[in-house]
Every structure is written in C-alpha cells, then in structure tokens.
Write an enzyme that holds these catalytic residues in place. Structure first.
Site, PDB file in Angstrom:
ATOM      1  N   GLU A 282       0.842  -1.203   0.000  1.00  0.00           N
ATOM      2  CA  GLU A 282       0.000   0.000   0.000  1.00  0.00           C
ATOM      3  C   GLU A 282       0.877   1.253   0.000  1.00  0.00           C
ATOM      4  OE1 GLU A 282      -2.925   0.034   3.142  1.00  0.00           O
ATOM      5  OE2 GLU A 282      -3.853   1.875   2.387  1.00  0.00           O
TER       6      GLU A 282
ATOM      7  N   ASN B 103     -12.314  -1.246  -1.312  1.00  0.00           N
ATOM      8  CA  ASN B 103     -11.644  -1.838  -0.148  1.00  0.00           C
ATOM      9  C   ASN B 103     -12.315  -1.348   1.121  1.00  0.00           C
ATOM     10  OD1 ASN B 103      -9.201  -2.918   1.486  1.00  0.00           O
ATOM     11  ND2 ASN B 103      -9.313  -0.757   2.077  1.00  0.00           N
ATOM     12  N   GLU B 104     -12.609  -2.246   2.026  1.00  0.00           N
ATOM     13  CA  GLU B 104     -13.193  -1.877   3.326  1.00  0.00           C
ATOM     14  C   GLU B 104     -14.265  -0.796   3.150  1.00  0.00           C
ATOM     15  OE1 GLU B 104     -10.315  -1.322   6.508  1.00  0.00           O
ATOM     16  OE2 GLU B 104      -9.715  -3.427   6.348  1.00  0.00           O
TER      17      GLU B 104
ATOM     18  N   GLU C 173      -6.256  -9.150   3.530  1.00  0.00           N
ATOM     19  CA  GLU C 173      -5.463  -8.461   4.569  1.00  0.00           C
ATOM     20  C   GLU C 173      -5.482  -9.330   5.813  1.00  0.00           C
ATOM     21  OE1 GLU C 173      -6.091  -4.270   5.303  1.00  0.00           O
ATOM     22  OE2 GLU C 173      -6.547  -3.913   3.177  1.00  0.00           O
TER      23      GLU C 173
ATOM     24  N   GLN D 188       1.966  -6.080   5.590  1.00  0.00           N
ATOM     25  CA  GLN D 188       2.195  -5.731   4.224  1.00  0.00           C
ATOM     26  C   GLN D 188       3.625  -6.092   3.865  1.00  0.00           C
ATOM     27  OE1 GLN D 188       0.962  -1.753   3.145  1.00  0.00           O
ATOM     28  NE2 GLN D 188      -1.027  -1.941   4.152  1.00  0.00           N
TER      29      GLN D 188
HETATM   30  O1  AHR Z   1      -3.156  -2.550   6.170  1.00  0.00           O
HETATM   31  C1  AHR Z   1      -3.457  -1.355   6.811  1.00  0.00           C
HETATM   32  C2  AHR Z   1      -4.924  -0.975   6.654  1.00  0.00           C
HETATM   33  O2  AHR Z   1      -5.721  -1.886   7.338  1.00  0.00           O
HETATM   34  C3  AHR Z   1      -5.476  -0.976   5.267  1.00  0.00           C
HETATM   35  O3  AHR Z   1      -5.210   0.193   4.579  1.00  0.00           O
HETATM   36  C4  AHR Z   1      -6.945  -1.111   5.497  1.00  0.00           C
HETATM   37  O4  AHR Z   1      -7.600  -1.760   4.433  1.00  0.00           O
HETATM   38  C5  AHR Z   1      -7.013  -1.884   6.811  1.00  0.00           C
HETATM   39  O5  AHR Z   1      -7.864  -1.285   7.703  1.00  0.00           O
END
Ligand code: AHR
Length: 492
Positions: free
Chosen positions: A25, A172-173, A296, A345
């Site tokens: 990210e 995403n989310e 994730e 990540q």
């Molecule tokens: O990985 C960090 C964050 O965690 C990501 O940006 C988000 O999708 C999640 O809340």
C-alpha cells in the site's frame, strides 16, 4: 505428546499458490523507500526499484501482489499517477500520516514491479471517492489492445502492448475507510461498478467484492444474497492484535507470556471466521465458484517507539513467524474455498517480510516462514487429523500444535508444524497413511527467547536452519519440536 494422522493416500484439491500473496500500500515506507527509491538513488536499483528488495521478493516466489491499498485505494485517482513523473499531480495521503504523495509510483511502475518479481498484479479500484468511469477506464488503460482513448494514452506514456490483469478489487473496506457503507448499499454499488469492469480481448478479469471485517457475517450474507452472480471472489480482513484493544495493541518486541498466548488465541479465530464465512457462501454458491480472499491479515502492534504513528512500522519476532505458520496452515485447511490471501504488508508496514533502513535491508522471521512454506504452493492438500495437548494459560486453552500437509507433482510430501508453546518442547507422533518414505529432510526456524528478532546490526539472528530432530519407530515418525518453532519436513 501430540498425534498427527496424515492421509497421504487421499490428496484433495490444489492449494492455490495465491494463498502466498502479499500486499503493498501507499502507506508509510512500504512503497516509497521500501520498494521505490527513484531512478537517481544511490541505492542500487532497477528502474527506480531497489535491487535488494526485488531479489528477496523474487526468491520468495510471490504469486500475487495487491496494490495500491488498503484505505489508500479509495482515495487514489490512477490518472494522477501516469505520464511524465515531474508533471504528476501531488496529493495528501490523508489516511496515512498526512504526508505528501508525489505519485511517482503509479500504474506503470507497479505493473513493472510485478513483472520484475514474477507476481501477478491485484489492483484495488476506488469505489469510495472515485467514479464508475474512472474505474472502467483504468481497466481499459491497462488491458485494451488496439485503438481506444485509454490505450492510446497508455502508448503515449511508453507502453505499447497492454498488460495482463486478472485480479481486480471493486473497493476496499467499504464498510469503513472505503465509504462507511451499509452492505445493502455497497452490494448495489458493487454490481454497478463491476458491470463496467470490462474484459478486453482475451483478458478475463477476476472481480473481487469487498468482504467482511472479521466476524461481520451479515456483510457476507448480504453480499452473497445480492451479488454472487457478479463476483468471482469476496474478501475478508482479520488482523491479530495481541491485547485485542485498538488503542493499545501491545508492543512487537516487549510482551509478557500472557500476551504471547493471547496473540495466538486471537489469531486462531481465523479458523472460525473461515468456517462461518464459507458456510454462508455455501448456501448461495454450493459449487464454490466464488473464492474467499483473505486480502489483509497479519499482526498489528503499536508502532516502534519514535516512528510516525501513521506509518505502521513494527518489528517482527519469532512470535510473528508462528503467526505466519499458523495462518498458512489454516488457509491450507480451508483451501477449497480460500484461494487467495495477502499478508499485510510486504515491506516496512505491519507484519512485513522485509524491513529497510536507508541502504540496509533485512529479512524478518515472517519472510523465512513464507520461504520455508512455499513448497505448498499449488501442491495437493493432504488432510491431517491433529490430536494436540492443550496449551493453557489463565484458565484458557488453545492447541499447542498447528499442522498441515501437501503433496507436490513430484510426489514429495511436505508437513509443516508449529509449536506454539512459549517454553515447552513438543513430541509429535505422525501416523502416515499410504506414505513410503525413503528420504526425509527438514528446516526449522526457532529462537532462544520469545522476543528474538532481526536488527540491522544483527540481521540473521533469527533464520531458517537444517532440522534433524526426527526418527522412525515402527513406521511412525517422531518429531521433537523445540518451544517456539516452525518446522517443514520433506518426505520422498
Ligand atoms: O493494512 C493497513 C490498513 O488496514 C489498510 O489500509 C486497510 O484496508 C485496513 O484497515
């Protein structure tokens, strides 16, 4: 002693290699510094990407890499990140530290990174603050072969031929940072946005809907009820927080035995999450066409003292090695439905496999587990029955042993074992059904204390070494696992 029955004579489905996926990210020092150092950097690089990191990622055989977020995805406007670098629009990365994003790493750079490390790209599109047209044009820009406004622009920007793009996330989310939506609203939006994510030529996009936050089963229920037919995958996010308290998650390197235990207790919830989300999916998709994609997962601690709280930089100990082993074992067990996962990540953020500091780089204990476990990629899942002693603390019990097995195309059986106990070794008696073993070899990662980790001064304090503490007795294999260890055995 633990007992393991390994049904080597009953291989089932394939363990999709994409379970070994990663996530990058625009957050903290993941992309900038961790991967991208720029063309003029004194750090040896290939087209702006640091060579040491590229080499380490190549060795890991990363099958798929997710980008550009995360929360960043729903405020990212891809057109700002193409064309001459000096002319690219700058923006504020409001989610992550409020820092300036110069957009020097954009679509071309990401897709080149994937080519350089041999990974398939997985792009997350912007539903939260982007338009349908913008998402549609991104796919056209990347994949259209021929005369079209976006394909022409791509060519002007230096890329003649389209790229292959399979995995595309529609938001995403979106229950949180991606727009604070209700599942009913997102389900409708998903259908609308996904409709314009086109297949051009022979490029077939695998469309991934934003899935649930942990145990939000209602989200999965609504999405499957309203949109199954329009998706190929649905995601799930679950982070392991030792204390379970968002405001004070616990330290990466300074923790008690109780916190060590709680970390595993919290990560093992993944089993229940996969079981229950899969069961909901089964009611709408009994043939398991739609994949559950854990895009994730991993540990989330307090940031390292003195670092930017918005950068999510944390150290990585033998505890993280075990977290990786346990979750990968769980993904194997659920691999009939779980066909991709992306640890969060890849560099310098959360449970990273690589940490960098200036020109220096180190591989974390988590890296070594991914390296050791890569033998399971695309192998056939072998069912195992685990009868483990309980690991107990403060009236609570969890399993002491986590295990999984697979058989590859060459007929090699690989068994991965994790001993979660902070201080006790564990003997594992393996009863292998239908396995005639001529040779056996093993690798282990373990450490003298719960807190051991690699530093830039001592980058190889925790690493994989040869493991030989096993023997056969009357056709049964006995393995002695030290406390705090992850082992993979290879039987021929
Ligand atoms: O990985 C960090 C964050 O965690 C990501 O940006 C988000 O999708 C999640 O809340």
């Amino acid at each position: 002693m633990a007992k393991l029955t390994i049904h080597a004579d009953s291989p089932l489905h394939t363990i999709n290699r994409n379970i070994y996926g990663h996530f990058s990210e625009h957050l903290g020092r993941c992309i900038y510094e961790g991967i991208w150092v720029g063309l003029d950097s004194p750090i040896p690089n290939t087209e702006g990407m640091r060579n040491d990191v590229l080499d380490a990622l190549k060795k890991l055989q990363i099958p798929v890499l997710r980008w550009p977020g995360g929360c960043f995805a729903d405020e990212y406007h891809w057109k700002d990140g193409v064309g001459p670098a000096e002319k690219r629009k700058r923006m504020i990365n409001t989610h992550w530290g409020g820092v300036l994003e110069n957009n020097h790493f954009g679509t071309h750079e990401f897709l080149r990174l994937c080519e350089l490390i041999g990974a398939e790209p997985y792009i997350s599109g912007n539903v939260g603050s982007g338009t349908v047209a913008e998402m549609s044009e991104w796919v056209e820009y990347i994949t259209f072969d021929g005369e079209s406004p976006m394909a022409n622009w791509r060519q002007e920007n230096g890329r003649e031929k389209p790229w292959k793009l399979t995995y595309f996330g529609v938001g995403n989310e979106n229950w949180g940072c991606g727009g604070d939506m209700r599942p009913e609203y997102y389900a409708d939006l998903y259908r609308r946005y996904a409709c314009y994510v086109r297949n051009y030529g022979d490029n077939k996009v695998f469309k991934i809907a934003c899935g649930a936050n942990g145990a939000d089963y209602k989200w999965t229920e609504v999405l499957m009820r309203e949109a199954t037919k329009y998706m190929d995958g649905i995601s799930l996010h679950h982070y392991t927080i030792p204390t379970g308290v968002w405001k004070d998650k616990g330290s990466a390197t300074d923790f008690s035995e109780q916190e060590w235990f709680n970390t595993f207790s919290n990560t093992l919830i993944m089993d229940e999450l996969l079981t229950r989300h899969s069961a909901i999916m089964d009611t709408y998709d009994p043939d398991k066409r739609v994949a559950l994609i854990v895009d994730e997962w991993g540990t989330w601690y307090n940031v390292e003292p003195g670092t930017n709280p918005g950068f999510l930089y944390q150290q990585n100990t033998i505890r993280d090695a075990l977290i990786a082993g346990i979750n990968l074992n769980l993904f194997h067990h659920h691999s009939d439905r779980v066909r991709m996962a992306n640890i969060a990540q890849v560099v310098n953020v959360l449970q990273a496999v690589i940490l960098t500091e200036g020109a220096d780089m180190l591989l974390t204990p988590t890296y070594h587990v991914f390296d050791m476990y890569k033998v399971h990629q695309d192998a056939s899942y072998i069912p195992v029955e685990t009868d483990s002693p309980a690991y107990e603390m403060d009236g609570k019990q969890i399993t002491q042993l986590s295990a999984s097995a697979s058989k590859n195309a060459q007929g090699q059986l690989h068994i991965s074992l994790c001993n979660l106990h902070h201080s006790e070794p564990l003997v594992v008696q393996c009863d292998m059904k239908g396995q005639h073993t001529n040779t056996i070899s093993g690798l282990i990662i373990t450490a003298d204390t719960m807190y051991d980790h690699n530093t830039f001064e001592e980058p190889e304090a925790v690493k994989t070494v040869t493991f030989t503490d096993y023997h056969f007795e009357n056709d049964q294999l006995f393995v002695t696992l030290p406390a705090r260890s992850v082992v993979t055995l290879c039987l021929n």
